[in-house]
Design an enzyme around this catalytic site. Structure first.
Site: not given
Ligand code: NCD
Length: 482
Positions: A68-69, A118, A146
């Site tokens: 997603r990100t 990330r 985040h």
């Molecule tokens: C989250 C993350 O990467 O921290 N995912 C995201 O970016 N939507 C949550 C997760 O990985 O549990």
């Protein structure tokens, strides 16, 4: 080696890097980017295609898995009319050859206008940003924060409830390891929501996050069963009427009884962050139709940053309270708004010049010479990454609140706290446990001092305990005058 970013460059590493007014501005702009789809049964919204970012490039530098990100950032940039470049697999980047984060970032900053990073280490993106002349956005750093996920979470709550004040938000699962939770609780407290923790056993909020909520965000803990249970899992963080800074001079005026009885407005579910734990099998709460049958959840929206891996039953996907796919869809307009503000793409103030409505406490910053003194106690902090250790300086904010007058050291990168340490005078070669006394006497002139983890470390480095000194008073005076 350090090449500092020009002062106007804005980075978004923590949700607390954005003022309340900036967050509201992002929401307002995201609303403008929402594409309302004609089919009412298809309630997801995607970003409108625009052409406001031609010739702009977004780089995504991901050292950890993401769906997603990364994709929503890339989609956001494409919907703005810009372009993207990506390094999504550390095995195929120079990191595999041992390149430091500082070097990678300085190189990539020449190829793009804005960068999303990330990383599995806490604090890594704050470190990266120190070497970047272009805006850096944290796409998730270890279990630290985040912030852009929180923007999606708050936007979802706001769309549903119109405002965030006095909302009661239950947070379930791995509250210790989930970076989404840490950014989220700070924002909830800032916007006046109440936080109802429902941790899996042993996965309570980290001590430093809990303490910050209580001491710096003025959350009061009320036990749901009547005891005063600070730090207990059976606690409810009640946010004062005037959240955060304004409340520094007045305590919360909230009717705790009403908050305790109040129905839950939202349940925020997180998965077990198995990559951040050595234990593999854990007792873990599951949110399903049975759980949501309890009357207090009758109006509760169900949020999840996703991915889910069993803690959120797919059977509730069709329940009108389930908003997690909407929450993920909002990632595109929210990130369009953030990129647009960071790059100053639209008329109006870019983030770099936006007037801050969120005055963070300014704690003195101690920057330690390399290869000496105390190190961050969090083993997952970026300062412990061997590739980075050759150049990274340990840095700490010296945090003092009226609740804990003894200063503590907050790692500038991962924001974990150290309570116990000794302070040494560089010239006079003594050390003492009384950091508060010394810093007050020396008017916080930090350059004369070095911090050590304990007496043993200070002694090893050639310092002697002040109480053993022949002229303790004269040396203390030395601290005053230097
Ligand atoms: C989250 C993350 O990467 O921290 N995912 C995201 O970016 N939507 C949550 C997760 O990985 O549990």
């Amino acid at each position: 080696m350090a090449s500092k970013a020009p002062p106007a460059t804005r980075h978004v590493i923590s949700i607390n890097d954005l003022s309340d007014a900036e967050i509201e501005k992002i929401f307002e702009m995201a609303q403008g980017f929402l594409d309302e789809l004609p089919d009412p049964n298809f309630s997801y919204r995607i970003g409108k295609s625009t052409n406001i970012a031609p010739n702009h490039i977004l780089a995504t530098l991901f050292y950890e898995p993401s769906t997603r990100t990364r994709l929503s950032f890339e989609s956001a940039m494409l919907r703005l009319g810009g372009n993207t470049i990506t390094s999504a697999d550390p095995a195929t980047s120079s990191a595999a050859k041992g390149e430091s984060l500082a070097d990678s970032v300085r190189v990539i900053a020449n190829y793009a206008d804005v960068m999303v990073i990330r990383h599995p280490r806490d604090g890594a993106v704050r470190l990266a940003a120190e070497f970047s002349p272009i805006p850096v956005i944290n796409g998730g750093d270890g279990s630290h924060e985040h912030p852009t996920q929180t923007l999606c979470d708050l936007f979802t709550l706001k769309k549903k409830n119109k405002h965030l004040k006095n909302l009661k938000v239950a947070i379930s699962g791995d509250l210790k390891g989930s970076r989404t939770i840490h950014s989220f609780v700070y924002a909830l407290a800032r916007f006046g929501a109440h936080i109802d923790p429902m941790p899996a056993p042993g996965m309570e909020l980290p001590a430093h996050v809990d303490r910050r909520l209580r001491e710096e965000y003025r959350c009061e803990i009320v036990s749901k069963h009547g005891d005063d249970a600070a730090g207990s899992i059976d606690a409810l963080y009640v946010t004062p009427d005037q959240p955060h800074q304004q409340s520094l001079f007045s305590g919360p005026e909230v009717d705790y009884g009403v908050v305790v009885q109040k129905k839950v407005d939202a349940v925020y579910v997180t998965r077990f962050q198995k990559e951040r734990w050595t234990e593999k099998d854990q007792a873990y709460p599951k949110i399903d139709a049975k759980f949501l049958k309890e009357p207090k959840y009758s109006q509760a929206s169900v949020l999840h940053p996703l991915p889910r891996v069993g803690e959120l039953d797919a059977a509730i996907d069709s329940d009108s309270r389930a908003v997690y796919f909407q929450q993920a869809a909002y990632g595109v307009p929210i990130r369009m708004a953030l990129i647009s503000l960071l790059l100053g793409l639209q008329k109006g103030k870019p983030l770099a010049t936006f007037e801050s409505g969120f005055e963070q406490p300014k704690y003195p910053l101690y920057e330690q010479p390399i290869l000496t003194g105390i190190r961050c106690a969090n083993k997952n902090c970026i300062v412990h990454e061997p590739m980075e250790a050759q150049y990274v300086r340990n840095k700490f904010n010296i945090v003092k609140t009226e609740f804990s007058p003894q200063p503590r050291l907050r790692c500038f990168y991962c924001e974990n706290d150290i309570d116990d340490f000794v302070i040494a005078h560089k010239k006079n070669h003594w050390f003492t446990e009384d950091a508060d006394g010394v810093l007050r006497a020396a008017n916080q002139n930090l350059k004369d001092f070095v911090f050590f983890a304990d007496a043993g470390q200070a002694t090893e480095a050639g310092f002697h305990h002040r109480r053993n000194s022949a002229e303790p008073k004269a040396q203390a005076e030395g601290a005053k005058s230097s």
